[in-house]
Write an enzyme that holds these catalytic residues in place. Structure first.
Site, short mmCIF file in Angstrom:
data_model
loop_
_atom_site.label_atom_id
_atom_site.label_comp_id
_atom_site.label_asym_id
_atom_site.label_seq_id
_atom_site.Cartn_x
_atom_site.Cartn_y
_atom_site.Cartn_z
N GLU A 169 -6.24 13.74 -27.81
CA GLU A 169 -6.61 13.31 -29.17
C GLU A 169 -7.34 11.96 -29.13
OE1 GLU A 169 -3.27 12.71 -31.79
OE2 GLU A 169 -4.55 12.27 -33.52
N GLU A 221 8.67 19.28 -43.54
CA GLU A 221 7.54 19.96 -42.90
C GLU A 221 7.84 20.34 -41.45
OE1 GLU A 221 7.71 16.85 -43.86
OE2 GLU A 221 6.77 15.45 -42.45
N LYS A 231 16.00 9.81 -35.81
CA LYS A 231 15.74 11.19 -35.39
C LYS A 231 16.49 12.18 -36.27
CE LYS A 231 12.91 10.55 -31.95
NZ LYS A 231 11.55 11.09 -31.98
N CYS A 242 5.51 8.68 -31.85
CA CYS A 242 6.77 9.24 -31.32
C CYS A 242 7.99 8.72 -32.05
CB CYS A 242 6.96 8.87 -29.85
SG CYS A 242 5.53 9.14 -28.86
N SER A 260 -1.57 8.98 -34.67
CA SER A 260 -1.78 10.23 -33.96
C SER A 260 -1.12 11.35 -34.77
CB SER A 260 -1.14 10.14 -32.58
OG SER A 260 -0.97 11.44 -32.06
N GLU A 262 -1.70 13.93 -27.04
CA GLU A 262 -2.08 12.63 -27.59
C GLU A 262 -3.23 12.02 -26.79
OE1 GLU A 262 1.02 10.22 -29.78
OE2 GLU A 262 0.76 8.99 -28.00
N GLU A 308 14.22 12.43 -39.08
CA GLU A 308 12.98 13.13 -38.72
C GLU A 308 13.18 14.65 -38.70
OE1 GLU A 308 11.66 12.98 -34.58
OE2 GLU A 308 9.65 12.54 -35.28
N CYS A 316 13.20 2.81 -27.11
CA CYS A 316 14.33 3.72 -27.34
C CYS A 316 15.59 3.31 -26.59
CB CYS A 316 13.96 5.13 -26.92
SG CYS A 316 12.39 5.68 -27.58
#
Ligand code: SF4
Ligand code: SF4
Ligand code: SF4
Ligand code: FES
Lengths: 182, 593
Positions: free
Chosen positions: B281, B371, B363, B304, B324, B278, B366, B520
């Protein structure tokens, strides 16, 4: 062109399709979106326009007002004057106020449900009747009372239900005929 | 200041203090249910009624501010009877199968009934209509347990700015849930689980995935590896009666090993990997914008937090380019484990099971995104919450508090202090700055203890600026540039920040967004109950973990260096592009029928 499945209550557009309907809706909503407290008046206007509040309309309202669909749905289901099912041509309302209730209102309601084969809040398949209940129409002395549209029917007996409803069945009943049935 | 008397104790408190808060100060505990700290009281449950002398009726202490000279009896016979009745009425509508309820022993209603010595319910009543909603990967709603306290509504609407939940209907028939009592997957829910975190009863909970993990552990054909998110080590202890903010990293590792995981690894490793990707990036985007004069999507947003990603896909589709492309650490870990590590130890990806322990219900969503399967199978098989792990440890008969400390396995187990602070708001940004600044200037971030102070703490939106000077030759274009960064946590705050950016009111290069208040450490899967005091304690623990590490910067992690050497080559290489990066798609706010 796809035909609308909605019974539209506004004059002369019974064959309007959903796209046209939503386009028209957008114009109307623009008047309300920036007004504080504009949500409920907007929903009232839509209900007048469509006869009820179809789900696509509510979704569009939620997008335009920047409110979640759940919130708009919550408001819709909180107020009894909003309906998300199409209303029939005739609104049958059964009084379940105390006087009517103790004098057989409940049996009358049961008879109507059976006659029309629908539940409270529903509309018959032919879109002729919707059924609702109410609290006290101010005619306690003549209980039990039902209303069909603006007509009050007094001292109704379950056995008479069929005859009363038949007056409206073809939706051609004249006020005079209705008067006779009272 | 206002003078009041509570249970014959005189006390002076600032005007505006509620009776509930004032009582707390003299050590009197008044029960509550609908009350949510820091939010406008709604006075729905009547469980907090107290007697105010001279008042005709009892007062809801959560919603009543003190007045000068007030004399309050919180536990008079009348007050106790009224509160008991309020709870009894709730119980009369409640499907009270405590033994088989996931909130057994962790339920505010159960606790209240116990504290009020309710032995039987005098008013057998009609039960709420049961609606079991298992439509989403992260959450289960069980309407028969709902006591209509509306805490979830407040959190989902006011704090998260999502509004998936709202009271539907009226009176006894009210259902707290999505539009027209549809399932949760039919409306725009981001799966953050903040509703499950505040629900006092078993009406909204995480989807239980422990059975699948037990099955994998018991299957000798499977090679089962586990990763633990940074926020777990500062909260898992609470499942075993430790104070919030007790660090239990070593005990957690030992417990996982004893449960039978083949390898105990660390999401922190992948957090360091994230910083490498990141950070690079960001610098690449800046270079393209400043040197190439290209149209580049800036500011760049961190990626994230899966609830935030889903939120952006619903509400800010015009900003998806700004996210990102880095996968979250959970998913990077899975992809690396099932490719690099699997081939290293000669295990087929299909035979490897990756379990993650996350503070988070999103999560679960996710890891099931279609994908996320770059290894050929799902990169992460099961995501468990901190609470689920707590229950598994208990079920495994492990006496957690007496465990010796263990160490994470190599090679996906090493991490820097920068990875630890991914757990709290401001941490990802600080970690990125520690590395990016050093890449650009060749010098260490010139801040005390490497902390970016303005980005720490529980303020909803935080801003900082960092002037870059004396760069290395390759980064000359950044010389003299003031790098502007912003941090927001809680999606309502994120939304405000994004609107400010869109309207041009806030100029910024890099933005960190965390879905949950506090980051978190305050995730929807953490031990209950999380309030600001608990958040602060967990954050302190995380900073302590960071400061206790020898390595404080992601790029110093030697195992990261090794993985680049052996596998990825360098950040943003073709292989890392394939395995460590992803893409996003716009989502419809309601399901189109
Ligand atoms: S929600 Fe609480 S009171 Fe209700 S069944 Fe579960 S544990 Fe028992
Ligand atoms: S998970 Fe988050 S977005 Fe979904 S209903 Fe709960 S609070 Fe709302
Ligand atoms: S789901 Fe839980 S938090 Fe929401 S209203 Fe019901 S009991 Fe309260
Ligand atoms: S906690 Fe005060 S009314 Fe619910």
């Amino acid at each position: 062109m796809e035909r609308s499945t909605h019974a539209c209550a506004c004059a002369g557009c019974s064959e309007q399709n959903e796209e046209q309907m939503l386009a028209q809706l957008d114009d109307i909503l623009t008047d309300y979106v920036n007004k504080p407290g504009g949500l409920i008046p907007a929903m009232q206007t839509c209900q007048k326009m469509f006869g009820y509040l179809p789900k696509p309309v509510l979704k569009r309202i939620s997008e335009r007002f920047g409110k979640s669909y759940s919130e708009v749905a919550g408001v819709t289901s909180f107020y009894s004057f909003f309906s998300t099912v199409p209303r029939g041509k005739h609104m049958v309302r059964v009084c379940l106020g105390t006087a009517c209730y103790v004098r057989g209102g409940k049996e009358v309601l049961r008879a109507i449900k059976k006659e029309l084969a629908i539940d409270v809040g529903e509309t018959t398949a032919d879109r002729n009747f919707s059924l609702d209940v109410g609290r006290c129409f101010g005619a306690c002395g003549l209980a039990p009372v039902i209303m069909v549209d603006d007509d009050v029917h007094q001292r109704v007996k379950p056995a008479k239900i069929g005859a009363i409803l038949r007056l409206y069945a073809d939706s051609e009943a004249t006020p005079a005929e209705a008067e006779l049935a009272k | 200041m206002v003078h009041v008397t509570i249970n014959n104790e005189a006390i002076t408190v600032p005007a505006g203090t509620t009776i509930l808060e004032a009582a707390k100060q003299v050590g009197v505990k008044i029960p509550t249910l609908c009350h949510l700290e820091g939010q406008t009281p709604i006075g729905a449950c009547r469980v907090c009624l107290v007697e105010v002398e001279g008042a005709r009726t009892l007062s809801a202490s959560c919603a009543t501010p003190v007045a000068e000279g007030m004399v309050i009896q919180t536990h008079s016979r009348r007050a106790r009877a009224a509160r008991k009745m309020a709870v009894e009425l709730l119980l009369s509508e409640h499907d009270g199968e405590c033994q088989t309820c996931n909130r057994n022993q962790d339920c505010e209603l159960q606790t209240l009934a116990n504290e009020m010595s309710i032995q039987f319910v005098r008013y057998p009543g009609a039960r709420a209509r049961p609606i079991l909603d298992q439509s989403t990967p992260g959450l289960v709603r069980d309407n028969s347990k709902c006591i209509k306290c509306r805490r979830c509504v407040t959190v989902c609407n006011s704090i998260q700015a999502v509004g998936a939940l709202f009271p539907q209907g009226r009176g006894f028939d009210t259902v707290i849930g999505p539009a027209f009592t549809l399932d949760l997957d039919e409306v725009a829910c981001v799966q953050c689980g903040q509703c499950a975190a505040v629900c006092p009863v078993g009406a909204i909970s995480e989807r239980d995935h422990t059975a699948g993990v037990w099955a994998a552990l018991d299957d000798p054909q499977k090679y089962v590896v586990v990763q633990t998110a940074p926020a777990i080590r500062a909260a898992l202890g609470e499942c075993f009666d430790n104070e919030p903010g007790t660090l239990v990293t070593g005990k957690m590792v030992t417990a996982l090993r004893r449960m039978g995981f083949n390898r105990v690894f660390d999401t922190n490793f992948a957090a360091d990997l994230t910083i490498m990707e990141e950070g690079t990036e960001l610098l690449t985007r800046l270079k393209r914008a400043l040197v190439g004069k290209e149209e580049v999507a800036l500011p760049m947003f961190t990626s994230c937090s899966p609830g935030w990603i889903k939120f952006a896909e619903y509400y800010h589709p015009d900003f998806l380019e700004n996210l990102s492309t880095c996968k979250s650490p959970q998913q990077m870990f899975g992809a690396v484990a099932k490719t690099y590590y699997a081939s290293k130890i000669g295990v087929r990806p299909e035979d490897m099971v990756v379990v993650s322990i996350m503070p988070c219900t999103a999560k679960k969503f996710e890891c099931q995104r279609p994908e996320m399967n770059d290894s050929g199978v799902f990169d992460v098989d099961f995501a468990l919450t901190t609470r689920e792990l707590g229950k598994m440890i208990q079920e495994a008969g492990i006496d957690f508090n007496s465990l010796p400390d263990g160490k994470m396995d190599s090679i996906l187990g090493m991490s820097s202090g920068a990875a630890d602070i991914f757990a709290n708001t401001g941490g990802v940004m600080e970690a990125a700055l520690r590395t990016a600044y050093e890449i650009v200037t060749g010098r260490e971030l010139p801040l005390e203890n490497l902390h970016v102070k303005p980005l720490a703490g529980l303020e909803g939106i935080k801003l900082a600026a960092l002037r870059i000077e004396d760069t290395l030759p390759a980064w000359e274009f950044l010389d003299g540039v003031e790098l502007k960064v912003a941090v927001a946590h809680g999606l309502g705050n994120a939304n405000r920040l994004i609107h400010a950016i869109k309207d041009g009111r806030q100029e910024v290069h890099f933005v960190e967004i965390m879905t949950c208040p506090g980051g978190c450490i305050g995730g929807g899967g953490q031990p209950r109950f999380t309030n600001d005091e608990v958040r602060q304690k967990r954050i302190q623990a995380i900073y302590a973990e960071d400061e206790g590490k020898q390595l404080r910067k992601s790029h110093e992690n030697v195992e990261i260096q090794k993985v680049y050497e052996e596998f990825f080559g360098q950040p943003l290489s073709e292989r890392s592009h394939h395995l460590l990066h992803t893409h996003y798609k716009q989502r419809e706010l309601t399901k189109k029928k």
